[in-house]
Write a protein that holds these residues in place. Structure first.
Motif, PDB file in Angstrom:
ATOM      1  N   LYS B 199       0.835  -1.207   0.000  1.00 37.16           N
ATOM      2  CA  LYS B 199       0.000   0.000   0.000  1.00 37.16           C
ATOM      3  C   LYS B 199       0.871   1.260   0.000  1.00 37.16           C
ATOM      4  CE  LYS B 199      -2.390  -1.425   3.557  1.00 37.16           C
ATOM      5  NZ  LYS B 199      -3.353  -1.955   4.529  1.00 37.16           N
ATOM      6  N   ILE B 225      -3.386  -7.031  -2.162  1.00 36.19           N
ATOM      7  CA  ILE B 225      -3.903  -5.737  -1.725  1.00 36.19           C
ATOM      8  C   ILE B 225      -5.356  -5.671  -2.174  1.00 36.19           C
ATOM      9  CG2 ILE B 225      -3.760  -3.230  -1.999  1.00 36.19           C
ATOM     10  CD1 ILE B 225      -0.783  -3.507  -2.464  1.00 36.19           C
ATOM     11  N   GLU B 229      -9.429  -1.434   0.987  1.00 33.19           N
ATOM     12  CA  GLU B 229      -8.450  -1.168   2.049  1.00 33.19           C
ATOM     13  C   GLU B 229      -7.382  -0.190   1.591  1.00 33.19           C
ATOM     14  OE1 GLU B 229      -6.949  -4.980   3.303  1.00 33.19           O
ATOM     15  OE2 GLU B 229      -9.006  -5.682   3.654  1.00 33.19           O
ATOM     16  N   LEU B 230      -6.971  -0.343   0.334  1.00 33.14           N
ATOM     17  CA  LEU B 230      -5.959   0.558  -0.219  1.00 33.14           C
ATOM     18  C   LEU B 230      -6.473   2.000  -0.212  1.00 33.14           C
ATOM     19  CD1 LEU B 230      -3.320   1.202  -1.714  1.00 33.14           C
ATOM     20  CD2 LEU B 230      -4.460   0.571  -3.847  1.00 33.14           C
ATOM     21  N   TYR B 233      -6.585   3.423   3.225  1.00 30.67           N
ATOM     22  CA  TYR B 233      -5.228   3.765   3.647  1.00 30.67           C
ATOM     23  C   TYR B 233      -4.780   5.091   3.021  1.00 30.67           C
ATOM     24  CZ  TYR B 233      -0.142   3.804   3.515  1.00 30.67           C
ATOM     25  OH  TYR B 233       1.170   4.193   3.606  1.00 30.67           O
TER      26      TYR B 233
END
Lengths: 226, 242
Positions: B199, B225, B229-230, B233
């Protein structure tokens, strides 16, 4: 429901056909005035160059047909721009439903890339943005302050279920300045009209057919309009 | 998605292909996951003289509701016309444009800059010189990365998709130094490609590489990944994402 898409010399019309099919509608792609006039909904999408597009529409008398449409009409991208009075692209007079003139983006910083291409947030929390003139917007009103100028808290039926900050997909080098028919705004270099509404005419500068779930909601709303 | 024989594959340094599924299904999955754009490259088209499958493009167009780019084996306007008619939003040109740069002018004059992505595969030698390669990284050219990217912009390219052959498949991050030089000197968007493994690499290419967008394949294909979620982040790192 009979949904017609105006067939003319602009690109990327098939994306709209596919998007409607995903919503369970089989649209008709046509330049036949009778078919367009009798449809329940008309979409006027496309990407292309304004002068060529207007030339084609005039040659086939589609500009007159469009002016006479009484059912809900959705102009998308260049469709929005061609429904305005005039565009700087090719310095050409357009169909003139909306009392606004289309302008070219003027980059101010290195980051300001034209065409404006990609996802950008919408602001929809206002039926009509009460703004007097483009000059007022550019010189005195920053995007954050626009909120204060809104008098009507309602959301246009086209944007039911769409929230401020929801992202949609834009590809354009020309924009419609804020005007009394603005129903959603976006901010790229300056705040401008992301969507317009007047009588039975609705428009989006962005591509709802390419804007994921948010775009699908907008198209669904258009199909449900009274 | 690199596509060969109708299947998505991903190479490591452009060889050793591993299958990663049906491109149409995968495209739909990614659009639902929150991908902002999809790229389908027919990686063998140029090498074997094949054309990208317009049929697959039609299926993608009917299925996904986000923009997508198609490339591989585009040599002339009628290839572009066919792919756009099949429903692609943009086309990417690579080898054919290096061989005949006028192709970029032709595409942008007919369809507009927004349609034309110029993909560049380049390799950095030990002296720090970046050289453009043809045919999926198989044949070196005389052209340098920066001067070719500049020429592509002058000819009307709408975006540059730059793949560093040194970084591709290695998963140690994008070629941020070169990306930054491209992004700072050109006025069109630069898409970073090659090297995503974590990430942080995405964050770094936006902050250090000044990239306008980042492309990755295998880290997504193999679930290393996950896109939601990426994005979460990147937001937490102060980067504006959808």
């Amino acid at each position: 429901m009979k949904v017609a898409i105006i067939k003319y010399n602009a690109g990327n019309i098939y994306s709209v056909v596919h998007a409607l099919k995903r919503l369970g509608v089989e649209p008709v792609l046509t330049d036949d005035p009778a078919e367009l006039l009798s449809a329940d909904r008309v979409l006027f999408p496309g990407q292309g160059e304004a002068r060529q597009a207007m030339g084609y529409l005039r040659e086939h008398r589609l500009d007159e047909v469009i002016r006479n449409l009484k059912q809900p009409v959705l102009g998308i991208c260049i469709g929005q721009q061609l429904l305005c009075r005039h565009t700087e692209e090719g310095d050409v007079d357009c169909i003139g439903i909306f009392d606004a003139d289309v302008k070219r983006f003027c980059p101010e910083r290195h980051e300001d890339k034209v065409p404006c291409m990609g996802w950008n947030g919408l602001r929809v929390k206002s039926e009509k943005l009460k703004v007097k003139s483009e000059k007022l917007i550019v010189n005195e009103v920053k995007s954050e302050e626009l909120r204060g100028n809104e008098v009507n808290e309602g959301v246009n039926p086209l944007f039911q279920g769409v929230n401020d900050g929801d992202y949609v997909y834009f590809v354009h080098s020309y924009y419609v300045p804020l005007c009394t028919d603005t129903i959603a705004t976006a901010n790229y270099i300056l705040p401008y009209s992301a969507a317009l509404h007047k009588d039975n005419f609705y428009t989006c500068q962005f591509h709802p057919e390419k804007s994921g779930a948010v775009g699908e909601q907008i198209l669904r709303n258009f199909l449900k309009l009274k | 998605m690199d596509v060969k024989d109708g299947q998505t594959v991903k190479g490591t340094n452009f060889v050793n292909l591993r299958e990663a599924g049906d491109p149409v299904e995968l495209g739909k999955f990614y659009s639902e996951q929150g991908a902002d754009e999809l790229v389908f490259l027919d990686i063998t088209a140029s090498h074997e003289g094949r054309k990208t499958f317009a049929e697959m493009v039609s299926r993608v167009a009917a299925t996904v509701n986000i923009p997508f780019t198609v490339g591989g084996g585009i040599g002339e306007l009628k290839d572009v016309d066919r792919l756009l008619n099949a429903g692609a939003d943009k086309v990417s040109v690579n080898s054919a444009a290096l061989r005949r740069p006028e192709l970029i002018d032709e595409i942008t004059n007919h369809f507009g800059s927004q349609v034309c992505v110029v993909a560049i595969d380049a390799h950095e030698d030990e002296q720090g010189q970046w050289t453009c390669y043809l045919n999926g990284g198989r044949i070196p050219t005389e052209r340098g990365l920066f001067e070719w990217a500049h020429e592509a912009q002058e000819r009307g390219a709408g975006e540059i998709l730059f793949t560093s052959m040194n970084h591709d498949g290695v998963k140690t991050g994008f070629a941020n130094e070169a990306l930054r030089r491209l992004s700072d000197s050109l006025s069109i968007p630069i898409i970073a490609s090659g090297g995503a493994g974590a990430k942080e690499h995405f964050r770094d290419t936006f902050l250090e590489g000044h990239s306008d967008a980042a492309l990755a394949a295998s880290v997504f294909h193999f679930g290393e990944i996950k896109i939601p979620e990426l994005k979460k982040y990147l937001k937490s790192e102060g980067i504006t994402v959808r």
